[in-house]
Design a protein around this motif. Sequence first.
Motif, PDB file in Angstrom:
ATOM      1  N   PRO A 242       0.831  -1.209   0.000  1.00 13.49           N
ATOM      2  CA  PRO A 242       0.000   0.000   0.000  1.00 13.49           C
ATOM      3  C   PRO A 242       0.863   1.256   0.000  1.00 13.49           C
ATOM      4  N   ALA A 243       0.495   2.223  -0.824  1.00 10.93           N
ATOM      5  CA  ALA A 243       1.290   3.447  -0.963  1.00 10.93           C
ATOM      6  C   ALA A 243       1.459   4.142   0.378  1.00 10.93           C
ATOM      7  N   THR A 244       0.501   3.977   1.282  1.00  9.97           N
ATOM      8  CA  THR A 244       0.541   4.701   2.561  1.00  9.97           C
ATOM      9  C   THR A 244       1.510   4.069   3.548  1.00  9.97           C
ATOM     10  N   ALA A 245       2.132   2.987   3.135  1.00 12.02           N
ATOM     11  CA  ALA A 245       3.155   2.378   4.000  1.00 12.02           C
ATOM     12  C   ALA A 245       4.304   1.863   3.158  1.00 12.02           C
ATOM     13  N   ASN A 246       4.559   2.544   2.060  1.00 10.06           N
ATOM     14  CA  ASN A 246       5.489   2.054   1.033  1.00 10.06           C
ATOM     15  C   ASN A 246       6.816   2.780   1.150  1.00 10.06           C
ATOM     16  N   THR A 247       7.800   2.101   1.685  1.00 15.47           N
ATOM     17  CA  THR A 247       9.085   2.766   1.921  1.00 15.47           C
ATOM     18  C   THR A 247       9.830   3.049   0.616  1.00 15.47           C
ATOM     19  N   LEU A 248       9.600   2.262  -0.431  1.00 17.96           N
ATOM     20  CA  LEU A 248      10.240   2.595  -1.718  1.00 17.96           C
ATOM     21  C   LEU A 248       9.760   3.978  -2.163  1.00 17.96           C
ATOM     22  N   LEU A 249       8.440   4.178  -2.103  1.00 13.03           N
ATOM     23  CA  LEU A 249       7.868   5.453  -2.541  1.00 13.03           C
ATOM     24  C   LEU A 249       8.251   6.590  -1.596  1.00 13.03           C
ATOM     25  N   LEU A 250       8.047   6.349  -0.282  1.00 16.28           N
ATOM     26  CA  LEU A 250       8.114   7.474   0.656  1.00 16.28           C
ATOM     27  C   LEU A 250       9.524   7.779   1.147  1.00 16.28           C
ATOM     28  N   GLN A 251      10.334   6.752   1.282  1.00  9.48           N
ATOM     29  CA  GLN A 251      11.697   6.981   1.776  1.00  9.48           C
ATOM     30  C   GLN A 251      12.704   7.051   0.629  1.00  9.48           C
ATOM     31  N   GLN A 252      12.789   5.939  -0.126  1.00 11.14           N
ATOM     32  CA  GLN A 252      13.809   5.848  -1.168  1.00 11.14           C
ATOM     33  C   GLN A 252      13.625   6.927  -2.235  1.00 11.14           C
ATOM     34  N   ILE A 253      12.440   6.979  -2.828  1.00 12.92           N
ATOM     35  CA  ILE A 253      12.251   7.890  -3.971  1.00 12.92           C
ATOM     36  C   ILE A 253      11.972   9.320  -3.494  1.00 12.92           C
ATOM     37  N   LEU A 254      10.973   9.461  -2.653  1.00 12.22           N
ATOM     38  CA  LEU A 254      10.516  10.814  -2.301  1.00 12.22           C
ATOM     39  C   LEU A 254      11.534  11.546  -1.437  1.00 12.22           C
ATOM     40  N   ARG A 255      11.988  10.976  -0.379  1.00  8.52           N
ATOM     41  CA  ARG A 255      12.899  11.677   0.537  1.00  8.52           C
ATOM     42  C   ARG A 255      14.356  11.611   0.048  1.00  8.52           C
ATOM     43  N   ARG A 256      14.840  10.436  -0.315  1.00 10.36           N
ATOM     44  CA  ARG A 256      16.270  10.338  -0.620  1.00 10.36           C
ATOM     45  C   ARG A 256      16.578  10.756  -2.048  1.00 10.36           C
ATOM     46  N   GLU A 257      15.824  10.265  -3.025  1.00  7.27           N
ATOM     47  CA  GLU A 257      16.182  10.613  -4.415  1.00  7.27           C
ATOM     48  C   GLU A 257      15.705  12.022  -4.778  1.00  7.27           C
ATOM     49  N   TRP A 258      14.527  12.417  -4.394  1.00  7.15           N
ATOM     50  CA  TRP A 258      13.969  13.696  -4.795  1.00  7.15           C
ATOM     51  C   TRP A 258      14.260  14.798  -3.776  1.00  7.15           C
ATOM     52  N   GLY A 259      14.671  14.413  -2.557  1.00  2.90           N
ATOM     53  CA  GLY A 259      14.994  15.422  -1.550  1.00  2.90           C
ATOM     54  C   GLY A 259      13.788  16.187  -1.044  1.00  2.90           C
ATOM     55  N   PHE A 260      12.618  15.576  -1.090  1.00  2.56           N
ATOM     56  CA  PHE A 260      11.409  16.235  -0.586  1.00  2.56           C
ATOM     57  C   PHE A 260      11.494  16.348   0.924  1.00  2.56           C
ATOM     58  N   ASN A 261      11.342  17.590   1.466  1.00  2.00           N
ATOM     59  CA  ASN A 261      11.366  17.723   2.923  1.00  2.00           C
ATOM     60  C   ASN A 261      10.082  18.353   3.448  1.00  2.00           C
ATOM     61  N   GLY A 262       9.025  18.224   2.665  1.00  2.00           N
ATOM     62  CA  GLY A 262       7.724  18.722   3.110  1.00  2.00           C
ATOM     63  C   GLY A 262       6.970  17.694   3.926  1.00  2.00           C
ATOM     64  N   VAL A 263       5.688  17.972   4.120  1.00  2.00           N
ATOM     65  CA  VAL A 263       4.847  17.130   4.972  1.00  2.00           C
ATOM     66  C   VAL A 263       4.121  16.077   4.126  1.00  2.00           C
ATOM     67  N   ILE A 264       4.111  14.855   4.613  1.00  2.00           N
ATOM     68  CA  ILE A 264       3.397  13.765   3.929  1.00  2.00           C
ATOM     69  C   ILE A 264       2.130  13.459   4.721  1.00  2.00           C
ATOM     70  N   VAL A 265       0.992  13.536   4.033  1.00  2.00           N
ATOM     71  CA  VAL A 265      -0.272  13.242   4.691  1.00  2.00           C
ATOM     72  C   VAL A 265      -0.879  12.003   4.054  1.00  2.00           C
ATOM     73  N   SER A 266      -1.525  11.175   4.845  1.00  2.00           N
ATOM     74  CA  SER A 266      -2.212  10.018   4.251  1.00  2.00           C
ATOM     75  C   SER A 266      -3.452  10.512   3.516  1.00  2.00           C
TER      76      SER A 266
END
Length: 723
Positions: A242-266
């Motif tokens: 599930p995307a709402t618990a998906n570390t590939l999406l939320l950690q690997q891609i969004l935070r580490r690769e894209w450098g997103f430092n905003g707020v993530i809401v379900s």
Amino acid sequence: MSSRETPKTVPSTSQSREIFCQALLDQMTLREKVGQMVQADLSWKQDVKQLLREGRIGALLSIREPQVINEHQHIAVEESRLHIPVLMGNDIIHGYRSIFPIPLALASTWNPELIEAVARVTTAEALATGTTWNYTPMVDVSRDPRWGRIAESGGEDAFLNSAIAQAWVRGIQNYRDAEGRRVASCVKHYAAYGASESGKDYNSTDLSERRLREEYLPPYKAAVDAGVMTLMTSFNDLNGVPATANTLLLQQILRREWGFNGVIVSDYDSIGELINHGFARDHKEAALRSILAGVDIDMMGNAYHFHLAELVEEGKVPLELIDAAVLRILELKYDLNLFSAPYIDEGKISSALLRPETLDLAEKSAAESMVLLKNEFSLLPLKAAGKKIALIGPLAEERQSLMGCWCFDGQAQDVETLHEALQRNLPNNELSVTPGCSINGNETDFSEAINAALQADVVILAIGEADTMSGEAHSRAHLGLPGSQQALVDAVLATHKPIIAAVFAGRPLAITKLAQQVPALLMVWHGGTRTAQAFCDILLGKVNPSGKLSASFPRSVGQIPVYYAHKSTGRPIESTGTLQFNQAHKSSYLDESNAPLFPFGYGLSYSEFTYSHLKVLTPKVSRSGSLKVSATVTNTGKVAGTEIVQLYVRDLVGVVTRPVKELKGFKRITLAPGESTDIEFDLPAAKLTFLDLELKPILEAGEYKVWIAPNSAEGLEGQFELE
Ligand code: GLC
């Protein structure tokens, strides 16, 4: 405290954002920290006001009345220990009170500047009425019109959705009101929600990481690159997680690769729904999985509210995770100037809504979003003088439906019907109006409509979908005209009167028969408050249509997904095929064409645009260079018009198979009758990058085709070589 006075916790100008927010965080109890990660609406079973006093809710959702928003904000700021204001979330995806065309229609303008202007004025209305967090843009690439939420998207293409995403983020987040307050944009639904299997909402998505990264993720990344402050996870499970618990999406891609430092809401209780997915035994495990994956705020769920503090106390969730999430939330509130100006001035609301210039923009964008799909014998623009007109169809007297899905604060009373607008624009014409049938009924007697048509010189059909037939949880398995509308069309057609069909819908429709039957066909979509006047502007030639489709129209549901950027296959339809059993075997149907009814990028004009003199100025392109290609576009028509010129490329041979076309640019040009202009595209070679077998970016030397085109199915073709 008056709505104008400032709250007790106000950052002094000397304090930096980091110092202020960290100092606030250092004062917070664990319960208060978790409170910032909880979003509720007023339907919550618990006592929301008391939880605000205890600092256990950090964001509210979908409160319609500005006075009620202020009331709850006063409690949060005045009656809590740390006086932290709440975020006020809302879905203002195509207008607050002044309603604009649905996003799929706005995408058909191919006009990011216009969309940015729409975003700006809708933000002005939203902020004036208390919204400080807008769940927009929705840029889920959508190639399945059965899916009701295609209405909310920018259509089938990652490149166009990316341009739209950035326009919305700029328009929303660059706006500030007199108090310096602003609204946070929220790109959604991350990720690939538009790939929901069989077009059923909330359904599973399963696609290769290659397709995910190359075809579905770019619009979200574009929003991140544009500085979007928040991002919403999607309901779907993606490749089993599930995307709402998906570390590939939320950690690997969004935070580490894209450098997103905003707020993530379900999304709405999408944490709690991990239980339904079979991905969590209970709410506590759901909370654990989502916080460890990186979701900062639990929208409308109980998981964080009831279990997060306990998980920290049990040592299962590091306090650092909570602190990092809460700091992001506090910094977001700081950036929105909420600490200094948490309240709305209720005295200013009425002057902020339905402003003439806002409604003029609504009308302009509605007209620009409409797509002329057919216009035989130049039936349009209508030479109305002295003509008896029969307006026939269930949308003729509609108000609410013209606004489309997701417009809770739009009011039907503000919307003129097609009948009223025609009456007002053509006061001297004899005009009859006949519904003929209901929008989704099963009527069989069309005698009234037939008689009306027989009495008239020309028929205008007002047909299509109600607003409730698209949007969230409103998918359709059949994509023809709803109910008995096609039978109505058949009956009116038998009168042999000239027919102009205006189709209202929240999605591409499989209207193959209608498209064959009528000489003039205009896709009106659900165009918002000023749909009707915009339709009249086009009908009577005050506006020359310029819209082009951002999603292919299928001939039949059986073709879905049908989209332009498909792969060639080993037996492409245009090849001779492979001779087997004395027959040429190709990738095709026995009973349907491969081609869409109307392709991506397609749209006609009252002008005629001809393309000539393609010049590939750089037949050899270095890896650090650019492709330069030009063509001449001429308006050979009799009226000035705007043309959306598109640039497509094709990588002929790759280490992986490549799409037969990819949109890489577009330009809007306006030409007077007889006027020509040379259009040049300058495409950096780096834009030809794709992912190799290891999913690493590759820029691969080789032969390419290039088109400068009016749409994805035709255009001037050239070649170049990437060295
Ligand atoms: C809905 C939608 C999402 C919306 C949210 C808040 O279920 O999926 O797009 O922003 O809940 O209303």
